[in-house]
Design a protein around this motif. Structure first.
Motif, PDB file in Angstrom:
ATOM      1  N   TYR A  62       0.839  -1.202   0.000  1.00  0.00           N
ATOM      2  CA  TYR A  62       0.000   0.000   0.000  1.00  0.00           C
ATOM      3  C   TYR A  62       0.879   1.258   0.000  1.00  0.00           C
ATOM      4  O   TYR A  62       2.037   1.221   0.414  1.00  0.00           O
ATOM      5  CB  TYR A  62      -0.900   0.036   1.238  1.00  0.00           C
ATOM      6  CG  TYR A  62      -2.176  -0.753   1.095  1.00  0.00           C
ATOM      7  CD1 TYR A  62      -3.415  -0.131   1.046  1.00  0.00           C
ATOM      8  CD2 TYR A  62      -2.144  -2.149   1.013  1.00  0.00           C
ATOM      9  CE1 TYR A  62      -4.585  -0.862   0.918  1.00  0.00           C
ATOM     10  CE2 TYR A  62      -3.311  -2.893   0.877  1.00  0.00           C
ATOM     11  CZ  TYR A  62      -4.519  -2.241   0.828  1.00  0.00           C
ATOM     12  OH  TYR A  62      -5.681  -2.967   0.689  1.00  0.00           O
ATOM     13  N   THR A  63       0.307   2.370  -0.452  1.00  0.00           N
ATOM     14  CA  THR A  63       0.928   3.678  -0.298  1.00  0.00           C
ATOM     15  C   THR A  63       0.285   4.360   0.903  1.00  0.00           C
ATOM     16  O   THR A  63      -0.944   4.395   1.017  1.00  0.00           O
ATOM     17  CB  THR A  63       0.733   4.545  -1.562  1.00  0.00           C
ATOM     18  OG1 THR A  63       1.468   3.954  -2.643  1.00  0.00           O
ATOM     19  CG2 THR A  63       1.243   5.965  -1.336  1.00  0.00           C
ATOM     20  N   HIS A  64       1.125   4.891   1.800  1.00  0.00           N
ATOM     21  CA  HIS A  64       0.656   5.519   3.028  1.00  0.00           C
ATOM     22  C   HIS A  64       0.544   7.028   2.814  1.00  0.00           C
ATOM     23  O   HIS A  64       1.534   7.694   2.517  1.00  0.00           O
ATOM     24  CB  HIS A  64       1.662   5.199   4.146  1.00  0.00           C
ATOM     25  CG  HIS A  64       1.325   5.816   5.464  1.00  0.00           C
ATOM     26  ND1 HIS A  64       2.268   6.047   6.439  1.00  0.00           N
ATOM     27  CD2 HIS A  64       0.151   6.252   5.981  1.00  0.00           C
ATOM     28  CE1 HIS A  64       1.685   6.592   7.490  1.00  0.00           C
ATOM     29  NE2 HIS A  64       0.404   6.721   7.231  1.00  0.00           N
ATOM     30  N   LEU A  65      -0.654   7.554   2.956  1.00  0.00           N
ATOM     31  CA  LEU A  65      -0.879   8.990   2.814  1.00  0.00           C
ATOM     32  C   LEU A  65      -1.339   9.574   4.156  1.00  0.00           C
ATOM     33  O   LEU A  65      -2.280   9.069   4.763  1.00  0.00           O
ATOM     34  CB  LEU A  65      -1.956   9.279   1.760  1.00  0.00           C
ATOM     35  CG  LEU A  65      -1.670   8.847   0.324  1.00  0.00           C
ATOM     36  CD1 LEU A  65      -2.866   9.171  -0.556  1.00  0.00           C
ATOM     37  CD2 LEU A  65      -0.412   9.519  -0.212  1.00  0.00           C
ATOM     38  N   SER A  66      -0.657  10.615   4.589  1.00  0.00           N
ATOM     39  CA  SER A  66      -1.039  11.323   5.807  1.00  0.00           C
ATOM     40  C   SER A  66      -1.478  12.733   5.417  1.00  0.00           C
ATOM     41  O   SER A  66      -0.730  13.466   4.770  1.00  0.00           O
ATOM     42  CB  SER A  66       0.149  11.399   6.775  1.00  0.00           C
ATOM     43  OG  SER A  66      -0.047  12.425   7.730  1.00  0.00           O
ATOM     44  N   ALA A  67      -2.700  13.093   5.795  1.00  0.00           N
ATOM     45  CA  ALA A  67      -3.211  14.423   5.464  1.00  0.00           C
ATOM     46  C   ALA A  67      -2.308  15.513   6.036  1.00  0.00           C
ATOM     47  O   ALA A  67      -1.998  16.502   5.369  1.00  0.00           O
ATOM     48  CB  ALA A  67      -4.640  14.583   5.982  1.00  0.00           C
ATOM     49  N   GLY A  68      -1.851  15.321   7.274  1.00  0.00           N
ATOM     50  CA  GLY A  68      -0.974  16.309   7.905  1.00  0.00           C
ATOM     51  C   GLY A  68       0.335  16.466   7.155  1.00  0.00           C
ATOM     52  O   GLY A  68       0.817  17.587   6.940  1.00  0.00           O
ATOM     53  N   ASP A  69       0.922  15.343   6.729  1.00  0.00           N
ATOM     54  CA  ASP A  69       2.181  15.396   5.976  1.00  0.00           C
ATOM     55  C   ASP A  69       1.992  16.116   4.649  1.00  0.00           C
ATOM     56  O   ASP A  69       2.866  16.879   4.209  1.00  0.00           O
ATOM     57  CB  ASP A  69       2.707  13.980   5.717  1.00  0.00           C
ATOM     58  CG  ASP A  69       3.260  13.320   6.976  1.00  0.00           C
ATOM     59  OD1 ASP A  69       3.438  14.031   7.993  1.00  0.00           O
ATOM     60  OD2 ASP A  69       3.500  12.104   6.940  1.00  0.00           O
ATOM     61  N   LEU A  70       0.856  15.871   3.983  1.00  0.00           N
ATOM     62  CA  LEU A  70       0.605  16.522   2.698  1.00  0.00           C
ATOM     63  C   LEU A  70       0.450  18.038   2.860  1.00  0.00           C
ATOM     64  O   LEU A  70       0.933  18.809   2.029  1.00  0.00           O
ATOM     65  CB  LEU A  70      -0.653  15.937   2.048  1.00  0.00           C
ATOM     66  CG  LEU A  70      -0.521  14.504   1.528  1.00  0.00           C
ATOM     67  CD1 LEU A  70      -1.886  13.973   1.082  1.00  0.00           C
ATOM     68  CD2 LEU A  70       0.478  14.427   0.377  1.00  0.00           C
ATOM     69  N   LEU A  71      -0.216  18.457   3.930  1.00  0.00           N
ATOM     70  CA  LEU A  71      -0.353  19.893   4.191  1.00  0.00           C
ATOM     71  C   LEU A  71       1.009  20.535   4.453  1.00  0.00           C
ATOM     72  O   LEU A  71       1.317  21.611   3.921  1.00  0.00           O
ATOM     73  CB  LEU A  71      -1.291  20.134   5.378  1.00  0.00           C
ATOM     74  CG  LEU A  71      -2.784  19.889   5.147  1.00  0.00           C
ATOM     75  CD1 LEU A  71      -3.541  19.887   6.469  1.00  0.00           C
ATOM     76  CD2 LEU A  71      -3.368  20.936   4.201  1.00  0.00           C
ATOM     77  N   ARG A  72       1.828  19.852   5.270  1.00  0.00           N
ATOM     78  CA  ARG A  72       3.161  20.391   5.575  1.00  0.00           C
ATOM     79  C   ARG A  72       4.036  20.442   4.321  1.00  0.00           C
ATOM     80  O   ARG A  72       4.787  21.406   4.121  1.00  0.00           O
ATOM     81  CB  ARG A  72       3.816  19.553   6.666  1.00  0.00           C
ATOM     82  CG  ARG A  72       3.235  19.803   8.059  1.00  0.00           C
ATOM     83  CD  ARG A  72       4.005  19.062   9.142  1.00  0.00           C
ATOM     84  NE  ARG A  72       3.707  17.631   9.146  1.00  0.00           N
ATOM     85  CZ  ARG A  72       2.689  17.075   9.807  1.00  0.00           C
ATOM     86  NH1 ARG A  72       1.863  17.844  10.505  1.00  0.00           N
ATOM     87  NH2 ARG A  72       2.503  15.771   9.778  1.00  0.00           N
ATOM     88  N   ALA A  73       3.920  19.435   3.467  1.00  0.00           N
ATOM     89  CA  ALA A  73       4.703  19.414   2.228  1.00  0.00           C
ATOM     90  C   ALA A  73       4.279  20.537   1.296  1.00  0.00           C
ATOM     91  O   ALA A  73       5.117  21.161   0.619  1.00  0.00           O
ATOM     92  CB  ALA A  73       4.543  18.069   1.531  1.00  0.00           C
TER      93      ALA A  73
END
Length: 217
Positions: free
Chosen positions: A48-59
């Protein structure tokens, strides 16, 4: 002058179907319940690919884009980033990734997130992986880990628990009513927890996937 939400809603209305078929699993649980550890295990063993909403916002903030600047300013002003903005980042990450299996970690955080995600993307999760852990155990784990996190103090931890209980549990209750919640006893050692997780993901290879509705550029 239109708001960010208005703009996101206009884009959402231009959604079109693609041929990409995806399987999405939401991963929920309180702070210190072991979500990160188990997501890493699922990525390693099941691809699976792990997606974190918080990480995407920070990126997005770090990218220096106009959208990132807007997100940063909203956070600085103490405003909540609209669901549609976070969902657009998740959707883009799914579209641009070559994989078709995704863990979405720590999202939806509340009922509004959930409803907006399903409306904009047309996706319902295959199931919701819920790490059930007592507040006492989560508190013990957060206080004992040595990661240098400023929010790992007793006062902040208890505030995070309160927010989690008030906002995330209604999401779990909603999906439970639809028979989609898979509850894991997260108080056990990590190896035992993954044994239970593994049993849930193994049969998914034979489960039909769903079609992703995406926001056009």
């Amino acid at each position: 002058m239109g708001t960010v939400v208005d703009a996101a809603n206009k884009e959402a209305n231009r959604s079109v179907l693609t041929n990409k078929k995806v399987t999405v699993v939401f991963v929920l649980g309180g702070p210190g319940s072991g979500k990160g550890t188990q997501c890493a295990n699922v990525v390693e063993h099941f691809g699976y690919t792990h997606l974190s909403a918080g990480d995407l916002l920070r990126a997005e903030i770090k990218s220096g884009s106009e959208n990132g600047t807007m997100i940063q300013n909203m956070i600085k002003d103490g405003k909540i980033v609209p669901s549609e903005v976070t969902i657009k980042l998740l959707q883009r990450a799914i579209e641009e990734n070559g994989n078709d299996k995704f863990l979405i970690d720590g999202f939806p955080r509340n009922e509004e997130n959930r409803a907006a995600f399903e409306l904009v993307t047309g996706i319902e999760p295959e199931f919701v992986l819920f790490f059930d852990c007592s507040e006492e155990e989560m508190e013990r784990r957060l206080l004992s880990r040595n990661q240098g996190r400023e929010d790992d103090n007793i006062e902040t931890i208890r505030k995070r628990f309160k927010v989690y209980m008030e906002s995330s549990l209604p999401v779990i209750e909603y999906y439970n009513s639809k028979g989609k919640v898979r509850k894991i006893d997260a108080t056990k050692p990590a190896v035992e927890v993954f044994g239970a997780v593994k049993a849930l993901f193994t049969p998914l290879n034979s489960v039909p996937t769903i079609i992703l509705s995406h926001v056009s550029a």
